[in-house]
Write a protein that holds these residues in place. Structure first.
Motif, PDB file in Angstrom:
ATOM      1  N   ALA A   1      -5.274 -10.696   4.636  1.00  0.00           N
ATOM      2  CA  ALA A   1      -6.772 -10.026   4.591  1.00  0.00           C
ATOM      3  C   ALA A   1      -7.160  -9.605   5.944  1.00  0.00           C
ATOM      4  O   ALA A   1      -6.569  -9.917   6.912  1.00  0.00           O
ATOM      5  CB  ALA A   1      -7.738 -11.373   4.408  1.00  0.00           C
ATOM      6  N   VAL A   2      -7.908  -8.580   5.817  1.00  0.00           N
ATOM      7  CA  VAL A   2      -8.328  -7.999   7.064  1.00  0.00           C
ATOM      8  C   VAL A   2      -9.686  -8.725   7.368  1.00  0.00           C
ATOM      9  O   VAL A   2     -10.617  -8.848   6.520  1.00  0.00           O
ATOM     10  CB  VAL A   2      -8.889  -6.223   7.055  1.00  0.00           C
ATOM     11  N   ILE A   3      -9.929  -9.198   8.670  1.00  0.00           N
ATOM     12  CA  ILE A   3     -11.130  -9.759   9.267  1.00  0.00           C
ATOM     13  C   ILE A   3     -11.468  -9.098  10.322  1.00  0.00           C
ATOM     14  O   ILE A   3     -10.883  -8.991  11.202  1.00  0.00           O
ATOM     15  CB  ILE A   3     -10.788 -11.270   9.334  1.00  0.00           C
ATOM     16  N   ASP A   4     -12.556  -8.405  10.121  1.00  0.00           N
ATOM     17  CA  ASP A   4     -13.052  -7.389  11.344  1.00  0.00           C
ATOM     18  C   ASP A   4     -14.389  -7.633  11.765  1.00  0.00           C
ATOM     19  O   ASP A   4     -15.366  -8.097  10.958  1.00  0.00           O
ATOM     20  CB  ASP A   4     -13.120  -5.914  10.259  1.00  0.00           C
ATOM     21  N   PHE A   5     -14.557  -7.388  13.058  1.00  0.00           N
ATOM     22  CA  PHE A   5     -16.048  -7.878  13.740  1.00  0.00           C
ATOM     23  C   PHE A   5     -16.799  -6.548  14.037  1.00  0.00           C
ATOM     24  O   PHE A   5     -17.769  -6.533  14.719  1.00  0.00           O
ATOM     25  CB  PHE A   5     -15.627  -8.869  14.746  1.00  0.00           C
ATOM     26  N   SER A   6     -16.174  -5.401  13.706  1.00  0.00           N
ATOM     27  CA  SER A   6     -16.797  -4.125  14.238  1.00  0.00           C
ATOM     28  C   SER A   6     -17.933  -3.736  13.153  1.00  0.00           C
ATOM     29  O   SER A   6     -18.403  -2.564  13.614  1.00  0.00           O
ATOM     30  CB  SER A   6     -15.815  -3.107  14.524  1.00  0.00           C
ATOM     31  N   GLY A   7     -18.259  -4.464  12.155  1.00  0.00           N
ATOM     32  CA  GLY A   7     -19.271  -3.930  11.350  1.00  0.00           C
ATOM     33  C   GLY A   7     -18.668  -2.952  10.109  1.00  0.00           C
ATOM     34  O   GLY A   7     -17.543  -2.424  10.194  1.00  0.00           O
ATOM     35  N   GLU A   8     -19.310  -2.693   9.148  1.00  0.00           N
ATOM     36  CA  GLU A   8     -19.095  -1.781   7.873  1.00  0.00           C
ATOM     37  C   GLU A   8     -20.320  -0.942   7.571  1.00  0.00           C
ATOM     38  O   GLU A   8     -21.321  -1.316   7.199  1.00  0.00           O
ATOM     39  CB  GLU A   8     -18.851  -2.702   6.637  1.00  0.00           C
ATOM     40  N   PRO A   9     -19.916   0.249   8.097  1.00  0.00           N
ATOM     41  CA  PRO A   9     -21.208   1.408   7.859  1.00  0.00           C
ATOM     42  C   PRO A   9     -21.622   1.146   6.520  1.00  0.00           C
ATOM     43  O   PRO A   9     -22.994   1.496   6.114  1.00  0.00           O
ATOM     44  CB  PRO A   9     -20.634   2.389   8.502  1.00  0.00           C
ATOM     45  N   ASP A  10     -21.118   1.061   5.460  1.00  0.00           N
ATOM     46  CA  ASP A  10     -21.257   1.325   4.041  1.00  0.00           C
ATOM     47  C   ASP A  10     -22.160   0.100   3.806  1.00  0.00           C
ATOM     48  O   ASP A  10     -22.873   0.324   2.810  1.00  0.00           O
ATOM     49  CB  ASP A  10     -20.149   1.454   3.269  1.00  0.00           C
ATOM     50  N   TYR A  11     -22.229  -0.876   4.614  1.00  0.00           N
ATOM     51  CA  TYR A  11     -22.981  -1.976   4.208  1.00  0.00           C
ATOM     52  C   TYR A  11     -24.577  -1.979   4.579  1.00  0.00           C
ATOM     53  O   TYR A  11     -25.327  -2.631   4.292  1.00  0.00           O
ATOM     54  CB  TYR A  11     -22.497  -3.300   4.917  1.00  0.00           C
TER      55      TYR A  11
ATOM     56  N   TYR B   1     -21.921  -9.961  11.943  1.00  0.00           N
ATOM     57  CA  TYR B   1     -21.197 -10.636  10.751  1.00  0.00           C
ATOM     58  C   TYR B   1     -19.618 -10.043  10.890  1.00  0.00           C
ATOM     59  O   TYR B   1     -19.557  -9.329  11.681  1.00  0.00           O
ATOM     60  CB  TYR B   1     -21.698  -9.991   9.622  1.00  0.00           C
ATOM     61  N   ALA B   2     -18.765 -10.868  10.153  1.00  0.00           N
ATOM     62  CA  ALA B   2     -17.431 -10.606  10.128  1.00  0.00           C
ATOM     63  C   ALA B   2     -17.500 -10.009   8.730  1.00  0.00           C
ATOM     64  O   ALA B   2     -18.172 -10.216   7.834  1.00  0.00           O
ATOM     65  CB  ALA B   2     -16.691 -11.935  10.157  1.00  0.00           C
ATOM     66  N   VAL B   3     -16.508  -9.089   8.526  1.00  0.00           N
ATOM     67  CA  VAL B   3     -16.103  -8.254   7.130  1.00  0.00           C
ATOM     68  C   VAL B   3     -14.855  -8.745   6.784  1.00  0.00           C
ATOM     69  O   VAL B   3     -13.864  -8.885   7.457  1.00  0.00           O
ATOM     70  CB  VAL B   3     -16.216  -6.807   7.314  1.00  0.00           C
ATOM     71  N   VAL B   4     -14.552  -9.147   5.433  1.00  0.00           N
ATOM     72  CA  VAL B   4     -13.479  -9.521   4.755  1.00  0.00           C
ATOM     73  C   VAL B   4     -13.175  -8.464   4.164  1.00  0.00           C
ATOM     74  O   VAL B   4     -13.744  -7.860   3.173  1.00  0.00           O
ATOM     75  CB  VAL B   4     -13.492 -10.828   4.104  1.00  0.00           C
ATOM     76  N   HIS B   5     -11.969  -7.650   4.211  1.00  0.00           N
ATOM     77  CA  HIS B   5     -11.524  -6.666   3.198  1.00  0.00           C
ATOM     78  C   HIS B   5     -10.141  -6.751   3.082  1.00  0.00           C
ATOM     79  O   HIS B   5      -9.281  -7.482   3.738  1.00  0.00           O
ATOM     80  CB  HIS B   5     -11.646  -5.201   4.038  1.00  0.00           C
ATOM     81  N   ARG B   6      -9.459  -6.006   2.066  1.00  0.00           N
ATOM     82  CA  ARG B   6      -8.061  -5.950   1.624  1.00  0.00           C
ATOM     83  C   ARG B   6      -7.534  -7.229   1.624  1.00  0.00           C
ATOM     84  O   ARG B   6      -6.478  -7.641   2.301  1.00  0.00           O
ATOM     85  CB  ARG B   6      -7.317  -4.984   2.696  1.00  0.00           C
ATOM     86  N   PHE B   7      -7.989  -8.101   0.817  1.00  0.00           N
ATOM     87  CA  PHE B   7      -7.789  -9.510   0.547  1.00  0.00           C
ATOM     88  C   PHE B   7      -6.876  -9.665  -0.501  1.00  0.00           C
ATOM     89  O   PHE B   7      -7.207  -9.337  -1.489  1.00  0.00           O
ATOM     90  CB  PHE B   7      -9.183 -10.328   0.434  1.00  0.00           C
TER      91      PHE B   7
END
Length: 177
Positions: free
Chosen positions: A67-77, A95-101
């Protein structure tokens, strides 16, 4: 099992987990991760930026999940049809974002996905985040169920701008940590 950041030399292993996840999603008859997405270049970037994480089987050393765990934000959100639990935006994410899980099919239904989300939540707390946000395709019934069982709140719909050839609509979830 143990969790850690993926290493540069594990690109092919992470790609294999993603391919396994892509096959499972295809069986659902939905277009999430279609057309070879996520692409190799994106996974390489995830590794370089140290945002790709893995679950390792301690006995075999095999990667069971990623999983990608990212702390830089997600503009689409920033544009949601509905409302997040928190008011944080991508310009100053709390917030943290979880992607590509993805979890390797051979390891499915063993609690690995739930453990990976718990790991992401722990990292979010360590980074001073107040929540974790995740999105998934409306037809991804397994992920929808997992998120609800793990205490994530369905917040609305977001539209992902970087989805090539797939339905951009995603169900958005958030959990306070």
């Amino acid at each position: 099992m143990r969790f850690r950041k993926a290493e540069q030399g594990e690109l092919d292993s992470v790609l294999a987990v993603i391919a396994d996840g892509r096959a499972a999603i295809a069986k659902l008859g939905i277009d999430q991760w279609s057309g070879g997405n996520p692409k190799r270049e994106l996974i390489e970037l995830d590794l370089r930026l140290r945002r790709s994480h893995v679950a390792i089987d301690e006995e075999s050393g095999r990667i069971m999940a990623t999983a990608v765990i990212d702390f830089s934000g997600e503009p689409d959100y920033d544009a949601i049809e509905g409302a997040w639990l928190t008011s944080s935006s991508s310009s100053a994410p709390q917030y943290a974002v979880v992607h590509r899980f993805a979890v390797v099919h051979a390891f499915s239904r063993q609690g690995i996905a739930k453990a990976m989300l718990n790991y992401a939540e722990g990292l979010a707390r360590e980074q001073g985040c107040v929540s974790v946000r995740v999105d998934t395709h409306p037809g991804n019934v397994r992920m929808l169920g997992l998120l609800e069982r793990c205490g994530y709140h369905r917040c609305g719909i977001v539209y992902m701008s970087h989805i090539e050839g797939a339905t951009p609509e995603r169900v958005a979830f958030e959990k306070m940590v």
